[in-house]
Design a protein around this motif. Structure first.
Motif, PDB file in Angstrom:
ATOM      1  N   THR A 181       0.832  -1.205   0.000  1.00  0.00           N
ATOM      2  CA  THR A 181       0.000   0.000   0.000  1.00  0.00           C
ATOM      3  C   THR A 181       0.865   1.252   0.000  1.00  0.00           C
ATOM      4  O   THR A 181       0.591   2.210  -0.736  1.00  0.00           O
ATOM      5  N   LEU A 182       1.913   1.268   0.808  1.00  0.00           N
ATOM      6  CA  LEU A 182       2.810   2.423   0.853  1.00  0.00           C
ATOM      7  C   LEU A 182       3.547   2.602  -0.476  1.00  0.00           C
ATOM      8  O   LEU A 182       3.735   3.742  -0.931  1.00  0.00           O
ATOM      9  N   GLN A 183       3.961   1.506  -1.100  1.00  0.00           N
ATOM     10  CA  GLN A 183       4.624   1.590  -2.397  1.00  0.00           C
ATOM     11  C   GLN A 183       3.682   2.156  -3.453  1.00  0.00           C
ATOM     12  O   GLN A 183       4.059   3.049  -4.218  1.00  0.00           O
ATOM     13  N   ALA A 184       2.462   1.640  -3.507  1.00  0.00           N
ATOM     14  CA  ALA A 184       1.494   2.119  -4.495  1.00  0.00           C
ATOM     15  C   ALA A 184       1.164   3.587  -4.265  1.00  0.00           C
ATOM     16  O   ALA A 184       1.034   4.360  -5.221  1.00  0.00           O
ATOM     17  N   THR A 185       1.051   3.988  -3.012  1.00  0.00           N
ATOM     18  CA  THR A 185       0.752   5.381  -2.693  1.00  0.00           C
ATOM     19  C   THR A 185       1.891   6.300  -3.111  1.00  0.00           C
ATOM     20  O   THR A 185       1.658   7.343  -3.740  1.00  0.00           O
ATOM     21  N   ALA A 186       3.117   5.932  -2.780  1.00  0.00           N
ATOM     22  CA  ALA A 186       4.262   6.783  -3.098  1.00  0.00           C
ATOM     23  C   ALA A 186       4.468   6.887  -4.613  1.00  0.00           C
ATOM     24  O   ALA A 186       4.615   7.990  -5.157  1.00  0.00           O
ATOM     25  N   LEU A 187       4.454   5.756  -5.292  1.00  0.00           N
ATOM     26  CA  LEU A 187       4.676   5.777  -6.745  1.00  0.00           C
ATOM     27  C   LEU A 187       3.510   6.429  -7.476  1.00  0.00           C
ATOM     28  O   LEU A 187       3.704   7.170  -8.445  1.00  0.00           O
ATOM     29  N   GLY A 188       2.287   6.183  -7.015  1.00  0.00           N
ATOM     30  CA  GLY A 188       1.123   6.819  -7.618  1.00  0.00           C
ATOM     31  C   GLY A 188       1.143   8.328  -7.426  1.00  0.00           C
ATOM     32  O   GLY A 188       0.736   9.084  -8.319  1.00  0.00           O
ATOM     33  N   SER A 189       1.628   8.788  -6.279  1.00  0.00           N
ATOM     34  CA  SER A 189       1.720  10.221  -6.026  1.00  0.00           C
ATOM     35  C   SER A 189       2.734  10.881  -6.951  1.00  0.00           C
ATOM     36  O   SER A 189       2.475  11.961  -7.499  1.00  0.00           O
ATOM     37  N   VAL A 190       3.874  10.246  -7.126  1.00  0.00           N
ATOM     38  CA  VAL A 190       4.886  10.794  -8.044  1.00  0.00           C
ATOM     39  C   VAL A 190       4.315  10.896  -9.454  1.00  0.00           C
ATOM     40  O   VAL A 190       4.474  11.916 -10.138  1.00  0.00           O
ATOM     41  N   LEU A 191       3.647   9.849  -9.891  1.00  0.00           N
ATOM     42  CA  LEU A 191       3.025   9.869 -11.215  1.00  0.00           C
ATOM     43  C   LEU A 191       1.941  10.942 -11.296  1.00  0.00           C
ATOM     44  O   LEU A 191       1.844  11.666 -12.300  1.00  0.00           O
ATOM     45  N   ALA A 192       1.147  11.091 -10.258  1.00  0.00           N
ATOM     46  CA  ALA A 192       0.075  12.097 -10.247  1.00  0.00           C
ATOM     47  C   ALA A 192       0.642  13.506 -10.313  1.00  0.00           C
ATOM     48  O   ALA A 192       0.113  14.365 -11.039  1.00  0.00           O
ATOM     49  N   PHE A 193       1.718  13.779  -9.584  1.00  0.00           N
ATOM     50  CA  PHE A 193       2.310  15.120  -9.603  1.00  0.00           C
ATOM     51  C   PHE A 193       2.869  15.447 -10.984  1.00  0.00           C
ATOM     52  O   PHE A 193       2.720  16.564 -11.472  1.00  0.00           O
ATOM     53  N   ALA A 194       3.521  14.481 -11.619  1.00  0.00           N
ATOM     54  CA  ALA A 194       4.103  14.725 -12.937  1.00  0.00           C
ATOM     55  C   ALA A 194       3.021  14.874 -14.007  1.00  0.00           C
ATOM     56  O   ALA A 194       3.038  15.829 -14.794  1.00  0.00           O
ATOM     57  N   LEU A 195       2.077  13.944 -14.037  1.00  0.00           N
ATOM     58  CA  LEU A 195       1.007  14.025 -15.034  1.00  0.00           C
ATOM     59  C   LEU A 195       0.093  15.229 -14.795  1.00  0.00           C
ATOM     60  O   LEU A 195      -0.413  15.818 -15.752  1.00  0.00           O
ATOM     61  N   GLY A 196      -0.113  15.581 -13.543  1.00  0.00           N
ATOM     62  CA  GLY A 196      -0.944  16.742 -13.234  1.00  0.00           C
ATOM     63  C   GLY A 196      -0.375  18.014 -13.835  1.00  0.00           C
ATOM     64  O   GLY A 196      -1.120  18.855 -14.347  1.00  0.00           O
ATOM     65  N   LEU A 197       0.945  18.146 -13.811  1.00  0.00           N
ATOM     66  CA  LEU A 197       1.571  19.314 -14.419  1.00  0.00           C
ATOM     67  C   LEU A 197       1.386  19.304 -15.932  1.00  0.00           C
ATOM     68  O   LEU A 197       1.110  20.344 -16.536  1.00  0.00           O
TER      69      LEU A 197
END
Length: 133
Positions: A22-38
């Motif tokens: 869960t922590l891995q999915a959250t951390a990696l998903g957040s990085v992807l979300a920040f990059a794609l969000g921009l």
């Protein structure tokens, strides 16, 4: 029926494995979300409507679709189209894509919050567009 700590102790390793995933999915998903969000935020501010309109439709579609439906789509439908990922990769992609649309709105609000005078001052000082951003 009473609480049995021995049973809870037996399940603890599996629970800790689940916590790690869960922590891995959250951390990696957040990085992807920040990059794609921009990317989405900048595309939504594009002067070309052929870029702005499809990205806007895509962002609104993702935002208006429940995350659980998107997870099911990535996990069950894509493999039937011969697009296969591991369960963790599927979760990271789905979480990152879903939350990137919300992050794009946060970035948009931040960009729109810059006063017009600041943009005009950068133009008056002949500041390069990349440096202004």
């Amino acid at each position: 029926m009473t609480w049995n700590w021995d049973v809870a102790r037996d399940f603890l390793p599996e629970l800790l494995d689940g916590l790690l995933i869960t922590l891995q999915a959250t951390a990696l998903g957040s990085v992807l979300a920040f990059a794609l969000g921009l990317v989405w935020a900048l595309a939504l501010r594009s002067p070309t409507r052929f870029v702005r309109w499809p990205v806007g439709v895509f962002v609104e579609f993702i935002r208006n679709t429940p995350l659980l439906v998107q997870l099911f789509f990535f996990y069950w439908v894509l493999p039937s189209w011969d697009i296969k990922f591991s369960a963790l990769t599927t979760g990271v992609i789905a979480l990152g894509l879903h939350y990137s649309t919300y992050v794009a709105e946060v970035y948009r609000a931040g960009i729109d919050g810059v006063p017009v005078g600041q943009w005009e001052a950068a133009t008056a000082l002949n500041t390069a567009r990349g440096r202004t951003w």
